[in-house]
Write an enzyme that holds these catalytic residues in place. Structure first.
Site, mmCIF file in Angstrom:
data_model
loop_
_atom_site.group_PDB
_atom_site.id
_atom_site.type_symbol
_atom_site.label_atom_id
_atom_site.label_comp_id
_atom_site.label_asym_id
_atom_site.label_seq_id
_atom_site.Cartn_x
_atom_site.Cartn_y
_atom_site.Cartn_z
ATOM 1 N N ASP A 120 0.824 -1.219 0.000
ATOM 2 C CA ASP A 120 0.000 0.000 0.000
ATOM 3 C C ASP A 120 0.853 1.262 0.000
ATOM 4 O O ASP A 120 2.046 1.243 0.314
ATOM 5 C CB ASP A 120 -0.971 0.009 1.194
ATOM 6 C CG ASP A 120 -0.262 0.010 2.546
ATOM 7 O OD1 ASP A 120 0.832 -0.590 2.648
ATOM 8 O OD2 ASP A 120 -0.789 0.616 3.502
ATOM 9 N N GLU A 187 0.385 -1.389 5.677
ATOM 10 C CA GLU A 187 1.419 -0.821 6.555
ATOM 11 C C GLU A 187 1.135 0.625 6.891
ATOM 12 O O GLU A 187 1.346 1.074 8.017
ATOM 13 C CB GLU A 187 2.796 -0.941 5.876
ATOM 14 C CG GLU A 187 3.975 -0.644 6.798
ATOM 15 C CD GLU A 187 4.355 0.833 6.883
ATOM 16 O OE1 GLU A 187 5.156 1.183 7.756
ATOM 17 O OE2 GLU A 187 3.864 1.648 6.078
HETATM 18 ZN ZN LIG Z 1 6.647 2.490 3.965
#
Ligand SMILES: [Zn+2]
Length: 488
Positions: A120, A187
């Site tokens: 992401d 993340e």
């Molecule tokens: Zn990162």
């Protein structure tokens, strides 16, 4: 002898000790023999990254991980781009969309190694679209540069690790240790759905890892005064996160007959006490960097840092004056939200503030709440940690492991005249989830960045040069060969 002479002798003694410490301060650099590893073909690395940038896997907010369909598209792009990887390695989708690849070694009984990244990216503020040289999801390749959101953070790490495996497979390379590739999918919003699950899955399989590498550190230019050489920062730990709520409650009433302090005034005093009394410093990370820099640092810096027993106060003052270096040495205090009062002629019934702390290694949420109570020292102010909104600092990975030594050696091969030092990462990364399967969890991206380039991360015009990208893929290919060996 009179008193004066005693003082002089004592001073001379202090001076001698300080000088001896300064002269012996600093470690021998690990520079040395070069190892010959298989070189890989990186001529397609830019195109590969460009394709991956074009898939808009954006984490929009805490409860908004990337759209599942888009993640599926990304997985399809990876399948098409890396056919050998997908033919040879086992690929598992964990908790829906996180990817775990297993490249079984010839000695699968040995602890494996893990190369990480995340799928992401952070959103692009629509108001800034016009400021981008090339649209953020174009993946444009121009002027020797790949442009777009995720080029630095951190899709380049996905494509470069996959480039490395694909090309090593082509060359017929086989690791002795099992090599894993782990790419979480959330993340940027905490990793709870991604890395959290992947690391648990590995633990359930009984997997142990001799080395883990994720994003985090990099080769930083001009990071510290006195250190001219670039510093390769290997993140061995990351800071914790804590938000504390301060509340003052009071009797509502008319503003014509106020008490000496209203709820807002009491809260304001508490806040100013917090800002005036930063939490105590821990110089370890900073000293480690200066020690690693050793003879590359002017003597007067060595004199100061080798003698913190004498100079701690001055160093604290100097370092604290700069927001970035201050964050390296202590749990930081940031007052971020304040609320109170409803009308200009009514005494406020309640005033509230939120204070965000980033905890340094060794500090805990509980200890910080207690420290805050002591600093405020006012029973009228309630001090409470916001629940389920933080984590303690990660454990600190060992620098004594073969994986660390081998990582240092590989860094030396790719970056000339570089100072290598363990580092406390200021932000958060997926890496913190993997301490359940390894005590050698490192954060390092093999790219040299100045302060200007660092601002591109999460910023406008994020980009990476093709030269840096190819070096990165080459680096991972070497580190895989180094870490893939039974004798690292
Ligand atoms: Zn990162």
């Amino acid at each position: 002898m009179n008193f004066f002479i005693y003082v002089l002798i004592a001073l001379a003694l202090v001076l001698v000790i300080a000088l001896v410490r300064a002269f012996t301060f600093g470690s021998q650099s690990a520079n040395g023999e070069k190892v010959n590893y298989l070189q890989i073909d990186t001529s397609q690395s830019a195109e590969h990254l460009s394709k991956v940038i074009q898939v808009e896997t954006v984490s929009h907010g805490v409860d908004q991980p990337p759209d599942p369909q888009t993640l599926e598209t990304l997985h399809k792009v990876l399948e098409d781009t890396y056919p050998l990887v997908h033919k040879t390695l086992k690929r598992e989708k964990i908790n829906g969309h996180s990817l775990l690849y297993t490249w079984e070694g010839t000695k699968p009984e040995l602890p494996g190694v893990l190369f990480m990244a995340h799928q992401d990216v952070v959103p692009v503020d629509p108001a800034t679209l016009d400021n981008w040289t090339h649209p953020p999801f174009s993946g444009a390749i121009a002027d020797g540069i790949v442009w777009g959101r995720g080029t630095l953070d951190i899709k380049s790490q996905i494509t470069c690790t996959l480039d490395a495996v694909e090309e090593l497979l082509k060359a017929g390379y086989q690791p002795e240790r099992t090599i894993y590739l782990g790419y979480g999918h959330d993340e940027e919003i905490g990793g709870l759905r991604g890395a959290n699950y992947v690391s648990k899955h590995m633990e359930e399989q009984g997997i142990r890892l001799a080395g883990v590498i994720d994003e985090g550190g990099m080769v930083a230019e001009k990071m510290l005064p006195g250190v001219e050489a670039p510093i390769a920062l290997i993140g061995t730990a990351e800071k914790g996160y804590l938000t504390i709520e301060l509340t003052v409650e009071d009797e509502p009433g008319h503003a014509s007959t106020p008490p000496k302090n209203t709820a807002i005034g009491i809260l304001a005093k508490a806040i100013s006490r917090l800002e005036d009394n930063p939490l105590p410093p821990n110089m370890e990370t900073l000293v480690n960097i200066f020690r690693a820099a050793g003879k590359n640092v002017p003597f007067h810096y060595r004199l100061v840092f080798a003698n913190l027993w004498l100079t701690r106060g001055i160093v604290d003052k100097m370092v604290s004056a700069n927001g970035e270096t201050n964050a390296i040495i202590r749990t930081t205090t940031a007052v971020t939200v304040i609320n109170g009062g409803i009308k200009d002629n009514i005494l406020p019934r309640e005033a509230k503030a939120m204070v965000n702390f980033r905890l340094i290694s060794g500090d805990t949420a509980e200890g910080t709440v207690n420290a805050v109570r002591q600093i405020i020292n006012d029973k009228r102010v309630q001090v409470k940690a916001v629940e389920n909104n933080g984590w303690n600092p990660s454990p600190v990975s060992t620098t004594e492991s073969p994986a660390y030594a081998s990582l240092e050696k590989t860094i030396n091969q790719f970056f000339d005249e570089v100072v290598i030092a363990p580092y406390l990462m200021l932000g958060a990364s997926d890496a913190r989830y993997y301490y359940n399967v390894s005590d050698s969890v490192y954060r390092f991206m093999p790219v040299q960045l100045g302060s200007k380039a660092l601002k591109l991360i999460h910023g406008i015009d994020e980009h990476i040069s093709i030269a840096d990208l190819e070096k990165m893929a080459q680096f991972y290919a070497s580190l895989m060969q180094a870490w893939g060996k039974a004798e690292m």
